[in-house]
Design an enzyme around this catalytic site. Structure first.
Site, mmCIF file in Angstrom:
data_model
loop_
_atom_site.group_PDB
_atom_site.id
_atom_site.type_symbol
_atom_site.label_atom_id
_atom_site.label_comp_id
_atom_site.label_asym_id
_atom_site.label_seq_id
_atom_site.Cartn_x
_atom_site.Cartn_y
_atom_site.Cartn_z
ATOM 1 N N GLU A 75 0.834 -1.211 0.000
ATOM 2 C CA GLU A 75 0.000 0.000 0.000
ATOM 3 C C GLU A 75 0.868 1.260 0.000
ATOM 4 O OE1 GLU A 75 -3.306 0.095 -0.450
ATOM 5 O OE2 GLU A 75 -3.218 -2.085 -0.666
ATOM 6 N N ASP A 89 -0.394 -1.425 -4.691
ATOM 7 C CA ASP A 89 -0.571 -2.604 -3.839
ATOM 8 C C ASP A 89 0.746 -3.069 -3.222
ATOM 9 O OD1 ASP A 89 -3.322 -2.717 -4.242
ATOM 10 O OD2 ASP A 89 -3.153 -4.111 -5.914
ATOM 11 N N TRP A 103 -2.570 -5.970 -7.870
ATOM 12 C CA TRP A 103 -3.303 -7.237 -7.873
ATOM 13 C C TRP A 103 -4.780 -6.896 -8.030
ATOM 14 C CZ3 TRP A 103 -1.482 -12.338 -6.758
ATOM 15 C CH2 TRP A 103 -2.484 -13.296 -6.677
ATOM 16 N N GLU A 104 -5.406 -7.353 -9.078
ATOM 17 C CA GLU A 104 -6.774 -6.963 -9.382
ATOM 18 C C GLU A 104 -7.785 -7.573 -8.419
ATOM 19 O OE1 GLU A 104 -9.547 -4.915 -10.286
ATOM 20 O OE2 GLU A 104 -7.708 -4.512 -11.381
#
Length: 159
Positions: A75, A89, A103-104
């Site tokens: 983050e 991410d 990461w979806e």
């Protein structure tokens, strides 16, 4: 969990042939290999029910592996636009620069935003490289409703 396909969309300069990329690619692959699901299981299995699996526990397992095993930051807030395009991410620092991993976990619009965020970082010289992890259409049916997926994003790869 397994990787079905890897695609390089932009390859300029020598980064793809560098030792740094080799290490990053290995770390990402290893983190994905370490994912077990459901949480606490000994391997990766999917509940074969339509929309019967959450995407966040799968993502979180990968992020934890990247952070704890390989020292990635999670983050990461990086300001490289007039307004922040949002946190990344996971990032890996390389001599003051970053490699970005998204990461979806959202819908296809979220996938486009993730790509735009990474491309902007590349254009601004903040990222040496970036990667987006997407589920395949085969896995998509068992995940949260309308999750972005490889086959739905693929037509835009030239852009």
């Amino acid at each position: 969990m397994k990787i079905v396909k890897e695609v390089s969309l932009i390859n300029r300069g020598g980064f793809e042939k560098s030792q740094e990329w080799s290490v990053i690619q290995s770390e990402i692959r290893s983190a994905i290999d370490l994912i077990v699901y459901p949480t606490g299981a000994s391997n990766f299995t999917i509940n074969p029910a339509r929309h019967g699996n959450g995407v966040k526990p799968i993502k979180n397992a990968c992020m934890t592996a990247l952070q704890e095993n390989f020292g990635w930051e999670l983050e990461t807030k990086i300001t490289y636009a007039t307004r922040s395009p949002g946190r990344i991410d996971a990032t890996k620092r390389l001599n003051g620069d970053f490699f970005a991993l998204e990461w979806e976990t959202g819908n296809i619009s979220s996938s486009h935003r993730a790509v735009n965020k990474m491309v902007l970082g590349l254009l601004r010289g903040v990222f040496l490289g970036s990667a987006l992890v997407l589920p395949s259409r085969k896995l998509y049916a068992f995940l949260t409703d309308r999750i972005g997926n490889y086959e739905e994003l693929e037509p835009y790869f030239d852009v």
